[in-house]
Design a protein around this motif. Structure first.
Motif, PDB file in Angstrom:
ATOM      1  N   GLY A  98       6.880 -16.150  -1.736  1.00  0.00           N
ATOM      2  CA  GLY A  98       6.572 -15.702  -3.096  1.00  0.00           C
ATOM      3  C   GLY A  98       5.093 -15.437  -3.242  1.00  0.00           C
ATOM      4  N   ASP A 152      13.396 -10.338   1.137  1.00  0.00           N
ATOM      5  CA  ASP A 152      14.118 -10.793  -0.049  1.00  0.00           C
ATOM      6  C   ASP A 152      14.601 -12.214   0.232  1.00  0.00           C
ATOM      7  OD1 ASP A 152      15.739 -11.311  -2.198  1.00  0.00           O
ATOM      8  OD2 ASP A 152      16.917  -9.471  -2.041  1.00  0.00           O
ATOM      9  N   ARG A 202      -0.287 -15.388  -5.413  1.00  0.00           N
ATOM     10  CA  ARG A 202      -1.532 -14.645  -5.158  1.00  0.00           C
ATOM     11  C   ARG A 202      -2.738 -15.565  -5.166  1.00  0.00           C
ATOM     12  NH1 ARG A 202       0.575 -11.337  -9.143  1.00  0.00           N
ATOM     13  NH2 ARG A 202      -1.127 -11.867 -10.544  1.00  0.00           N
ATOM     14  N   SER A 218       3.192 -12.820  -3.404  1.00  0.00           N
ATOM     15  CA  SER A 218       2.614 -11.773  -4.236  1.00  0.00           C
ATOM     16  C   SER A 218       2.833 -12.033  -5.719  1.00  0.00           C
ATOM     17  CB  SER A 218       3.198 -10.399  -3.869  1.00  0.00           C
ATOM     18  OG  SER A 218       4.573 -10.328  -4.217  1.00  0.00           O
ATOM     19  N   GLY A 219       3.465 -13.166  -6.059  1.00  0.00           N
ATOM     20  CA  GLY A 219       3.681 -13.524  -7.452  1.00  0.00           C
ATOM     21  C   GLY A 219       2.446 -14.120  -8.082  1.00  0.00           C
ATOM     22  N   SER A 227       6.972 -11.846   0.496  1.00  0.00           N
ATOM     23  CA  SER A 227       7.407 -11.446  -0.825  1.00  0.00           C
ATOM     24  C   SER A 227       8.443 -10.339  -0.730  1.00  0.00           C
ATOM     25  CB  SER A 227       6.215 -10.962  -1.658  1.00  0.00           C
ATOM     26  OG  SER A 227       6.631 -10.478  -2.915  1.00  0.00           O
ATOM     27  N   ARG A 228       9.299 -10.278  -1.735  1.00  0.00           N
ATOM     28  CA  ARG A 228      10.257  -9.179  -1.821  1.00  0.00           C
ATOM     29  C   ARG A 228       9.553  -7.886  -2.222  1.00  0.00           C
ATOM     30  NH1 ARG A 228      14.529  -9.573  -6.580  1.00  0.00           N
ATOM     31  NH2 ARG A 228      12.573  -9.292  -7.694  1.00  0.00           N
ATOM     32  N   ASN A 229       8.470  -8.020  -2.975  1.00  0.00           N
ATOM     33  CA  ASN A 229       7.744  -6.863  -3.482  1.00  0.00           C
ATOM     34  C   ASN A 229       6.699  -6.384  -2.483  1.00  0.00           C
ATOM     35  OD1 ASN A 229       9.144  -7.052  -5.993  1.00  0.00           O
ATOM     36  ND2 ASN A 229       7.778  -8.727  -6.565  1.00  0.00           N
ATOM     37  N   THR A 230       6.017  -5.315  -2.838  1.00  0.00           N
ATOM     38  CA  THR A 230       4.972  -4.774  -1.973  1.00  0.00           C
ATOM     39  C   THR A 230       3.914  -5.837  -1.737  1.00  0.00           C
ATOM     40  OG1 THR A 230       5.341  -2.573  -2.859  1.00  0.00           O
ATOM     41  CG2 THR A 230       3.271  -2.950  -1.704  1.00  0.00           C
ATOM     42  N   ARG A 270       7.455  -8.532   4.216  1.00  0.00           N
ATOM     43  CA  ARG A 270       8.339  -8.190   3.106  1.00  0.00           C
ATOM     44  C   ARG A 270       9.722  -8.755   3.395  1.00  0.00           C
ATOM     45  NH1 ARG A 270       8.215  -2.255   0.241  1.00  0.00           N
ATOM     46  NH2 ARG A 270       9.382  -2.807  -1.642  1.00  0.00           N
ATOM     47  N   ASP A 311       0.470  -7.929  -1.015  1.00  0.00           N
ATOM     48  CA  ASP A 311      -0.910  -7.799  -1.467  1.00  0.00           C
ATOM     49  C   ASP A 311      -1.765  -7.373  -0.279  1.00  0.00           C
ATOM     50  OD1 ASP A 311      -3.464  -8.063  -2.390  1.00  0.00           O
ATOM     51  OD2 ASP A 311      -3.204 -10.083  -3.188  1.00  0.00           O
TER      52      ASP A 311
END
Length: 311
Positions: free
Chosen positions: A10, A49, A17, A12-13, A34-37, A47, A39
């Motif tokens: 997690g 999920d 961060r 990039s949350g 992270s699931r998202n792009t 990356r 940092d």
């Protein structure tokens, strides 16, 4: 600090961060997951999920990175559905603890829990780590189940520790949190904000202090922290009405607050008073909060482009 890379799930949350940044400043090699792009300011990024990740994928991630510290900053907060919270706050943590227990060289597992796991307290009470948890909201109950999974794993030999965080604020606070919502409305130039009655009290801790506490936990001897719950907060309850007033004052912008009763009470209102005892964090981690509430709120406003008044 235990030698070797730090794996931040997690990463990039909001919390992730700041935790990544604190470990980088401490000289650690950080792998952000992270699931998202990812940092791009963090050199190592993966990356994935996590809610859908299999035990084999998680084991391979740990083996490939050689992580010696694993921080679980992944989770679904107040804005998620019950099923989403079940998947990431409970089921994923269960898989993660089993994977860590089966590794040849298990990393230290630092689970970020929530002070809401304790459940309601009376006005003026201070909650220490021996408080019997009795959460009332779905979010809090699921966070507690995740924490309990880590503590059970620690009983079986995993080097695991749970940090129970109070309400986190500071730069980057999401709009799902009251400080983040008010800051966003101020930045957008709104003249009126409708909120539920501002009757509660909250223990507010800066996100950068939380990140420092995670680094301190990674550095602490296993004999002090393994299998322990450690409260991370400021140790003082602040009226949420005062919080809103300070944000408006520091912004220098007019905002009329209208308090109205919602059709359904917020699940957060099941804790009208929240104040943590952070003595254990000081004694075991050598950690105390350093940022003032004023600093946290002014930095939050500055990041959303709503500069506070000088002085």
């Amino acid at each position: 600090m235990t030698s070797g890379p730090v794996l931040v799930l997690g990463g990039s949350g909001y919390l992730g961060r700041h935790i990544c940044a604190a470990f980088v400043c401490a000289g650690a090699t950080v792998v952000q997951v992270s699931r998202n792009t990812p940092d791009r300011t963090v050199p190592g990024a993966v990356r994935m999920d996590l809610a859908a990740a299999s035990p084999a994928e998680l084991a391979r991630l740990c083996a490939d990175t050689g992580a010696r510290v694993l921080v679980n900053a992944a989770g679904v907060g107040w804005g998620g559905s019950d099923r989403q919270m079940e998947q990431l706050n409970v089921e994923f943590v269960g898989r993660l603890t089993e994977v860590v227990a089966g590794l040849p060289r298990p990393p230290r597992l630092i689970q970020l829990g929530s002070a809401y796991e304790y459940g309601p307290s009376r006005h003026g009470e201070t909650i220490d780590e021996d408080w019997p948890p009795a959460p009332e909201s779905s979010y809090a109950r699921m966070k507690l189940r995740g924490s309990q999974a880590v503590l059970r794993a620690a009983e079986q030999g995993v080097d695991g520790v749970v940090l129970r965080l109070s309400v986190v604020c500071g730069p980057g606070t999401p709009r799902t949190s009251l400080p983040g919502l008010v800051a966003a409305r101020l930045a957008a130039g709104h003249e009126e904000l409708r909120l539920a009655p501002l009757r509660d009290y909250r223990d507010l801790v800066d996100v950068r202090d939380v990140a420092d506490a995670v680094v301190a936990t990674a550095r602490a001897p296993a004999s002090l922290v393994t299998g322990r719950v450690v409260n991370i907060g400021r140790g003082a309850a602040v009226p949420v009405r005062r919080l809103v007033e300070l944000l408006i004052s520091y912004s220098g912008r007019p905002l009329r607050v209208v308090e109205e009763r919602a059709a359904e009470p917020s699940p957060r209102s099941d804790m009208p008073w929240l104040q943590l005892d952070v003595t254990r964090a000081r004694d075991l981690l050598g950690w105390t909060p350093r940022r003032t509430l004023e600093e946290s709120l002014k930095d939050l406003l500055a990041e959303v482009g709503c500069g506070p008044k000088d002085g």
